[in-house]
Design an enzyme around this catalytic site. Sequence first.
Site, PDB file in Angstrom:
ATOM      1  N   ALA A  66      43.112  44.961  40.127  1.00 14.59           N
ATOM      2  CA  ALA A  66      42.623  46.416  39.365  1.00 14.59           C
ATOM      3  C   ALA A  66      42.244  46.182  38.115  1.00 14.59           C
ATOM      4  O   ALA A  66      42.425  45.067  37.369  1.00 14.59           O
ATOM      5  CB  ALA A  66      43.796  47.273  39.508  1.00 14.59           C
ATOM      6  N   GLY A 105      45.308  43.775  43.131  1.00 17.19           N
ATOM      7  CA  GLY A 105      44.404  44.966  44.055  1.00 17.19           C
ATOM      8  C   GLY A 105      43.248  44.083  44.785  1.00 17.19           C
ATOM      9  O   GLY A 105      42.762  44.472  45.959  1.00 17.19           O
ATOM     10  N   GLU A 108      44.966  42.771  47.693  1.00 17.78           N
ATOM     11  CA  GLU A 108      45.043  44.186  48.692  1.00 17.78           C
ATOM     12  C   GLU A 108      43.659  44.425  49.510  1.00 17.78           C
ATOM     13  O   GLU A 108      43.871  44.764  50.606  1.00 17.78           O
ATOM     14  CB  GLU A 108      45.622  45.101  47.857  1.00 17.78           C
ATOM     15  CG  GLU A 108      47.515  44.982  47.363  1.00 17.78           C
ATOM     16  CD  GLU A 108      47.639  45.754  46.463  1.00 17.78           C
ATOM     17  OE1 GLU A 108      46.863  46.069  45.382  1.00 17.78           O
ATOM     18  OE2 GLU A 108      48.622  46.361  46.841  1.00 17.78           O
ATOM     19  N   GLU A 128      51.352  41.754  39.777  1.00 15.86           N
ATOM     20  CA  GLU A 128      51.666  42.982  39.451  1.00 15.86           C
ATOM     21  C   GLU A 128      52.950  43.101  38.573  1.00 15.86           C
ATOM     22  O   GLU A 128      53.115  43.840  37.360  1.00 15.86           O
ATOM     23  CB  GLU A 128      51.733  44.099  40.357  1.00 15.86           C
ATOM     24  CG  GLU A 128      50.252  44.652  40.973  1.00 15.86           C
ATOM     25  CD  GLU A 128      49.756  43.633  41.989  1.00 15.86           C
ATOM     26  OE1 GLU A 128      50.236  42.678  42.375  1.00 15.86           O
ATOM     27  OE2 GLU A 128      48.656  44.014  42.532  1.00 15.86           O
TER      28      GLU A 128
HETATM   29  C1  3H9 Z   1      46.829  45.564  40.227  1.00 17.61           C
HETATM   30  O1  3H9 Z   1      45.728  44.970  40.720  1.00 17.61           O
HETATM   31  C2  3H9 Z   1      47.343  46.516  40.675  1.00 17.61           C
HETATM   32  C3  3H9 Z   1      46.962  47.053  42.216  1.00 17.61           C
HETATM   33  O2  3H9 Z   1      47.912  46.392  42.918  1.00 17.61           O
HETATM   34  C4  3H9 Z   1      47.040  48.482  42.585  1.00 17.61           C
HETATM   35  C5  3H9 Z   1      45.858  49.298  41.903  1.00 17.61           C
HETATM   36  C6  3H9 Z   1      45.928  50.611  42.573  1.00 17.61           C
HETATM   37  N1  3H9 Z   1      41.307  43.698  34.338  1.00 17.61           N
HETATM   38  O3  3H9 Z   1      42.282  35.296  31.823  1.00 17.61           O
HETATM   39  P1  3H9 Z   1      40.770  35.049  31.548  1.00 17.61           P
HETATM   40  C7  3H9 Z   1      39.496  39.704  31.650  1.00 17.61           C
HETATM   41  S1  3H9 Z   1      47.237  45.179  38.805  1.00 17.61           S
HETATM   42  C8  3H9 Z   1      40.611  43.545  33.344  1.00 17.61           C
HETATM   43  O4  3H9 Z   1      40.433  34.567  30.313  1.00 17.61           O
HETATM   44  P2  3H9 Z   1      41.067  32.910  33.085  1.00 17.61           P
HETATM   45  C9  3H9 Z   1      40.358  39.092  30.399  1.00 17.61           C
HETATM   46  O5  3H9 Z   1      40.882  40.203  29.758  1.00 17.61           O
HETATM   47  C10 3H9 Z   1      46.090  43.548  38.362  1.00 17.61           C
HETATM   48  N2  3H9 Z   1      40.328  42.584  32.634  1.00 17.61           N
HETATM   49  O6  3H9 Z   1      40.183  33.943  32.505  1.00 17.61           O
HETATM   50  C11 3H9 Z   1      39.253  38.068  29.838  1.00 17.61           C
HETATM   51  O7  3H9 Z   1      38.332  39.129  29.027  1.00 17.61           O
HETATM   52  P3  3H9 Z   1      37.808  38.490  27.597  1.00 17.61           P
HETATM   53  C12 3H9 Z   1      46.573  42.275  39.127  1.00 17.61           C
HETATM   54  C13 3H9 Z   1      40.590  41.459  33.543  1.00 17.61           C
HETATM   55  O8  3H9 Z   1      39.829  32.253  34.134  1.00 17.61           O
HETATM   56  C14 3H9 Z   1      38.278  37.721  31.119  1.00 17.61           C
HETATM   57  O9  3H9 Z   1      38.720  38.710  31.950  1.00 17.61           O
HETATM   58  N3  3H9 Z   1      45.659  41.364  38.524  1.00 17.61           N
HETATM   59  C15 3H9 Z   1      41.343  41.294  34.324  1.00 17.61           C
HETATM   60  O10 3H9 Z   1      41.714  31.935  32.746  1.00 17.61           O
HETATM   61  C16 3H9 Z   1      38.679  36.454  31.619  1.00 17.61           C
HETATM   62  O11 3H9 Z   1      40.264  36.276  31.876  1.00 17.61           O
HETATM   63  C17 3H9 Z   1      46.163  40.285  37.681  1.00 17.61           C
HETATM   64  O12 3H9 Z   1      46.877  40.559  36.806  1.00 17.61           O
HETATM   65  C18 3H9 Z   1      41.781  42.696  34.988  1.00 17.61           C
HETATM   66  N4  3H9 Z   1      42.660  42.648  36.055  1.00 17.61           N
HETATM   67  O13 3H9 Z   1      41.804  33.546  34.322  1.00 17.61           O
HETATM   68  C19 3H9 Z   1      45.135  39.360  37.437  1.00 17.61           C
HETATM   69  N5  3H9 Z   1      41.612  39.926  34.710  1.00 17.61           N
HETATM   70  O14 3H9 Z   1      36.834  37.314  27.714  1.00 17.61           O
HETATM   71  C20 3H9 Z   1      44.906  39.007  35.776  1.00 17.61           C
HETATM   72  C21 3H9 Z   1      40.822  39.271  33.521  1.00 17.61           C
HETATM   73  O15 3H9 Z   1      37.269  39.549  26.969  1.00 17.61           O
HETATM   74  N6  3H9 Z   1      43.982  38.102  35.544  1.00 17.61           N
HETATM   75  N7  3H9 Z   1      40.462  40.106  32.738  1.00 17.61           N
HETATM   76  O16 3H9 Z   1      39.017  38.150  26.832  1.00 17.61           O
HETATM   77  C22 3H9 Z   1      44.156  36.968  35.554  1.00 17.61           C
HETATM   78  O17 3H9 Z   1      45.433  36.494  36.064  1.00 17.61           O
HETATM   79  C23 3H9 Z   1      43.164  35.761  34.821  1.00 17.61           C
HETATM   80  O18 3H9 Z   1      42.386  36.689  34.215  1.00 17.61           O
HETATM   81  C24 3H9 Z   1      42.533  35.150  36.099  1.00 17.61           C
HETATM   82  C25 3H9 Z   1      41.142  34.384  35.438  1.00 17.61           C
HETATM   83  C26 3H9 Z   1      43.126  34.167  36.682  1.00 17.61           C
HETATM   84  C27 3H9 Z   1      41.851  36.091  37.056  1.00 17.61           C
END
Ligand code: 3H9
Length: 692
Positions: A66, A105, A108, A128
Amino acid sequence: MAAINSVADLALHGDVAVLTINSPPVNALSAVVRDGLKRGVEAANADANSKAIVLICAGRTFIAGADISEFGKPPTPPFLPEVLDTIENAAKPVVAAIHGTALGGGFEVALTAHYRIAAPSAKFGLPEVKLGLIPGAGGTQRLPRLIGVEKALDVILSGAPFDAASAKDWGVIDALAEEGKLLDGALAYARRLVDESAPLRKVRALEDKIRAARGKPEIFEAIRKANARKFRGFEAWLKAIEAVKNAVDLPFDEGVAAERRMFMDLLGTTQSKAQRYVFFAERQAAKIPDVPEDTATRPIRSVGVIGAGTMGGGIVMNFLNAGTPATIVETSREALDRGLSIIRKNYENTAKKGRLTQADVEQRMALLSGTLDLGALADKDLIIEAVFEDMAVKKEVFAKLDALAKPGAILASNTSYLNIDEIAATTKRPQDVLGAHFFSPANIMRLLEIVRGEKTAKDVIATAMKVAKKIGKVGVLVGVCRGFVGNRMLAQRQREANKLIIEGATPWDVDRVLYDFGLPMGPFAMSDLAGLDIGWSREKSSSSTIREILCERGRRGQKTGAGFYDYDEQRNARPSALVEEIIAEFAAKKGVNRRVVSDEEILERCLYPMINEGAKILEEGKALRASDIDVVWINGYGWPVYRGGPMFYADTIGLKRVLDKMKAFQAAMGDDFKPAALLERLAESGGAFTGG
Ligand code: 3H9
């Protein structure tokens, strides 16, 4: 190719429709992505020329979850559950083609496709809980149906990603594509499904993997019990267990509805708000306004560490783990051999737990060399000094390094409070000098305070931040001041804790209050663990503090079986009546009238002066932003992540309250409690430190 909207394209490859989502950086499920998915699948479904649908993403990853930045804002349709229904109810096979990280998400979404294929490098997970949430789009209901309760709980409660090989093994994905050829693989797979008239396999309809756990609440109770310590204070974990139990015991639609309700409830909690704040705070910490992201960095191909003690050994392990060759220097053969054998033992222990193979251990050890000759560091790109915490000793080391290190080498000190500028001034290259303050145990704790000296060059800072990331640390840039950010604030808490036990609280009262707040342990238990005799010497000891008296009496902490607490053979702590007596006598000598100290006062006296010190650190520009201070406390001191760090916590209780209390304490007890000007200004204008 037809554009569905600004992030979604639909194209026909023969008789297979390919819906591509392209929303950098991570294809998060923002409103426009949800819209693209929904309308894209509807269009593909309605197109009589297509017999199957491949859902794939452009850029570095499949949908990573998400859009966290949308949480807390008014929701915009289409909502994710509707999008998922559209995918799952498509009248032709939908194949999710996954690369990068299918998280939250995003995973999912993939679970609602009828089939899944992935690149061998792809990763999957439901992180999450790390955001104080549970999966909110069917993850807790579908994953157990696909891989069974035990594995699903593992994935959901750890929040940790798993790789494509495990995914294939467990049946999360149906096929693996060739690396770099995901679309080709997905098209071929979809055509095979069409040729074989494969059924529309809906995970929601699977039953056989969950049947065994039905009507067995003891399975879930056992997990709660086994993890009681880890789950302490967190709301999301227990909800996640409840949701998975629902998957087993309730019809699918009821389970999904309950999951959604719990997800929405958690979304509104301060805990989740705090954990989402920390997610962004950790990423923000990497951004340094006057050191642009494209600053050229210096190559770090080899590292030297001076000192093979606990700190030096821990530091060097970080580099070995990251595949960087390292040399460790000691002054005696005995100390060197001891240091090297502890490093090996640490790795062997990890291997025994199954987290490393013996080959990994040997590979890491092969990258390490030990020497008694400082000159061996002459060709190193980065040299980190971890010797005795004494300015004269540090200066001597840096003068020697200046004479022998190659031009351009980065010279770092692991001091935890000394003045980096003074150290740098002993060299002719202060631009190459900075502080690299690791936290003990240095191979485990995620924090690295990177201390910027007055003359530290920008590319040296950029390199240090990059190195931090490479070795799996969160680097936080801090300025020169005694104790930098973390220890400077800790000193405030330590002072108050020591005062409180003289005034009438017991050490176990103070420890209990801070433990119940969510910290891993209180200050007195911590001192006993570290050893009360650090920095103590018999010659200079004059019974001037409780700590000195305890050391004089041989109570030097856990290692001697007694400190503030008494310890049994298993190192279980028991309050000590003798220590209570010692404190009472000491207080009487000082003429202190002991009183009952409330838990509320203990908490406020320990935490508010820390927050106040944080405000001074900000005023003086020793931290770039309040969230950096929070990142320091969460990753270096075990501050409970669900409270977001001391500055975020101050915002949640209200700065006016913190200020009023500091003023009241100041009136009663003096200038240890003098409010910082920034605290006064923000509290009076209704402002906040974090804007969070
Ligand atoms: C969810 O999904 C709830 C659902 O179950 C239900 C919904 C109804 N959103 O980490 P990085 C940005 S909860 C917005 O440096 P990497 C991040 O801020 C979500 N922004 O890169 C950064 O921005 P900036 C469950 C996001 O390659 C840029 O992307 N998902 C999101 O080291 C690059 O990120 C998670 O918790 C996001 N979801 O790692 C996953 N994700 O460049 C969270 C990233 O401006 N994300 N950004 O600083 C991660 O674990 C890592 O970002 C990922 C990439 C592994 C994807």
